[in-house]
Design a protein around this motif. Structure first.
Motif: not given
Length: 245
Positions: A14-25, A45-54
């Motif tokens: 969901n695009n609404n959660y992209e900002k959250i994922i990029s904002t919080y550690d 496996e599929q979803w976690l591949e797209e998350l920021p590495k840090d």
């Protein structure tokens, strides 16, 4: 105090959660309901591949959707099937630890057999967090409003029975209290126990009430609550992602 957004796996796209994922550690991922265990593993496996590495990921591990008669246990016609339960956990843990970056597992409502198994086999390579769910009329009121049935589960324990919680410290000192509002009182006792790292889990019912107060009365209840939690000594607040959008 750190905010950790709670996001269901199927919300990651969901695009609404992209900002959250990029904002919080950090974020907490919850599996939600899937019909088949294999579907869950493929999606993980599929979803976690797209998350920021840090990004630090807390993963709420459960096999509840694999059975209909028990919580975090598998039952067959002869009752509780310990061998099958351990097989399911082994498969999930294998995927999580070998194919993803997840190293913080959030456990809840698990019987001693399962906790012993995870601690013995994986305690040295993962951080174990335990979600302590207490009995609360908050669940009943919320479900009544939503016209949903509610059955008090065996894993909802009396918040005053701290002996139940202290036994969990055999496995971890990372404790998450749920619901947030109704466990504030018992948390005072917890912080007197040396070494406990205590956090709070805000339920969807609590999030809806906070949204209502903000909208109808322009009360920033979340800020007031956060200040109180900090004063008491909480370290993290696991909070529904929709409150942060």
């Amino acid at each position: 105090m750190e905010f950790v957004p709670i996001i269901y796996l199927n919300q990651l796209s969901n695009n609404n959660y992209e900002k959250i994922i990029s904002t919080y550690d950090s974020i907490m991922l919850i599996e939600g309901k899937c019909n088949e265990l294999t579907d869950q593993i493929v999606h993980i496996e599929q979803w976690l591949e797209e998350l920021p590495k840090d990004l630090t990921i807390f993963y709420d591990l459960c096999i509840c959707s694999s059975n209909v008669d028990g919580h975090c246990r598998i039952y067959d016609t002869n009752g509780y099937n310990k061998e099958e339960t351990m097989k399911v956990f082994s498969k999930k843990l294998e995927v999580l630890l070998k194919k993803t970056r997840i190293r913080s597992l959030v456990l809840s409502d698990m019987n001693k057999d399962t906790l012993d198994y995870i601690y013995k086999n994986y305690g040295s390579v993962i951080d174990i967090w335990y979600e302590f769910k207490t009995k609360s009329q908050l669940y009943n009121v919320f479900r009544s409003m939503m016209q949903l049935p509610f059955i008090q589960k065996e894993y909802h324990v009396d918040g005053s029975d701290l002996d139940v919680l202290y036994r969990i410290t055999e496995y971890t000192h990372n404790i998450i209290l749920k619901p947030c509002l109704t466990t504030i009182d018992i948390s005072q006792s917890l912080f007197q126990e040396k070494g406990l790292y205590t956090s709070a889990f805000m339920t969807s019912a609590e999030a809806i009430m906070i949204q209502y107060l903000n909208k109808e009365y322009h009360i920033d209840f979340l800020s007031e609550l956060t200040s109180e939690l900090c004063r008491i000594g909480y370290n993290k607040l696991f909070i529904p992602g929709e409150l942060l959008i």
